[in-house]
Design an enzyme around this catalytic site. Sequence first.
Site, mmCIF file in Angstrom:
data_model
loop_
_atom_site.group_PDB
_atom_site.id
_atom_site.type_symbol
_atom_site.label_atom_id
_atom_site.label_comp_id
_atom_site.label_asym_id
_atom_site.label_seq_id
_atom_site.Cartn_x
_atom_site.Cartn_y
_atom_site.Cartn_z
ATOM 1 N N ARG A 52 0.847 -1.110 0.081
ATOM 2 C CA ARG A 52 -0.020 0.131 -0.107
ATOM 3 C C ARG A 52 1.103 1.270 0.087
ATOM 4 O O ARG A 52 0.475 2.253 -0.480
ATOM 5 C CB ARG A 52 -1.063 -0.180 1.478
ATOM 6 N N LYS A 151 -2.739 7.047 1.378
ATOM 7 C CA LYS A 151 -2.364 7.398 2.690
ATOM 8 C C LYS A 151 -1.343 8.293 2.630
ATOM 9 O O LYS A 151 -0.072 8.097 2.747
ATOM 10 C CB LYS A 151 -1.814 6.091 3.260
ATOM 11 N N GLU A 184 -16.072 6.247 5.885
ATOM 12 C CA GLU A 184 -15.492 5.722 6.766
ATOM 13 C C GLU A 184 -15.301 6.457 7.967
ATOM 14 O O GLU A 184 -16.071 7.804 8.019
ATOM 15 C CB GLU A 184 -13.973 5.268 6.294
#
Length: 290
Positions: A52, A151, A184
């Site tokens: 990721r 991220k 989320e």
Amino acid sequence: MGSKVYIDGKLVAREDAKISVFDHGLLYGDGVFEGIRSYGGLIFKLSEHLDRLFESAQTIMLKVPMSKKELEKATVETLKANGLKDAYIRLIITRGVGDLGLDPRKCKKASIIIIADKIALYPKKFYEKGLDLITVPTRRNLSEAINPQVKSLNYLNNIMAKMEAINSGYEEALMLSSEGYVLECTGDNIFIYTGGRLYTPPFCLGVLKGITRGAVIEISQKLKIPVSEHVMTRHELYNAEEAFLTGTAAEIIPVVKIDGRVIGDGKPGKVTLKLLSQFRKLTKTDGVKY
Ligand code: PMP
């Protein structure tokens, strides 16, 4: 032994772990990161986190100056230098030192920082009593702007949402998409359980592709609980039998109230608790040993 931080190939004392004020990670939030945990000397889902990290870097066109294998070695080295068996690991890649302009070409080399620290556990009461969520006005970043799958070091979107929850007397915020779909929380993915099936928003709608979310899906499949990635409104949440959040630090936290609506019987759900116990089992066996 004092704690040590890894910066660009060197392990330095915590007090000396400093970066330039001209690093674009600081000036513009230009960089990416991962939050990883180790349990009893096993780094949980390390290769998923590294994948990721490299995907986030690829999207923002940031060249990570190390291979995944080298980063794994550096992470292990940092954990060992800190003598930690149960740790929270923060892996950060910044764009590096440039000047005061935005242009990333000014930054000649990305910086790698690895912090290994004791894990700050969430209060036990969250797991025993469950969380009470509130929907906040700040919407999650648009995928077409800063894709939440990246991220990045810029967490202001989530910080704004967290502030709004705190200002209203809540610990955690539920974030929606610009169209009003459930996405989320500020640092965790969300699931509901209804009619024998788990539902979670699809990441293409604009949520982080949580590693814990992935582990929960893996466990559910083993337990023969079907999981659907589903576009949901708050209506489905309010009428769920159970709800919970997933994240590296939080693991699995039951949710018992959303916007004043009691979820199920207002107590942490049976399926949620079963998933949590299976998840904790997985962390004891699944991981990179050091
Ligand atoms: N959503 C957001 C916005 C996050 O920052 C995180 C990680 N803290 C998560 C979800 C959960 O992801 P993971 O399970 O990989 O920690």
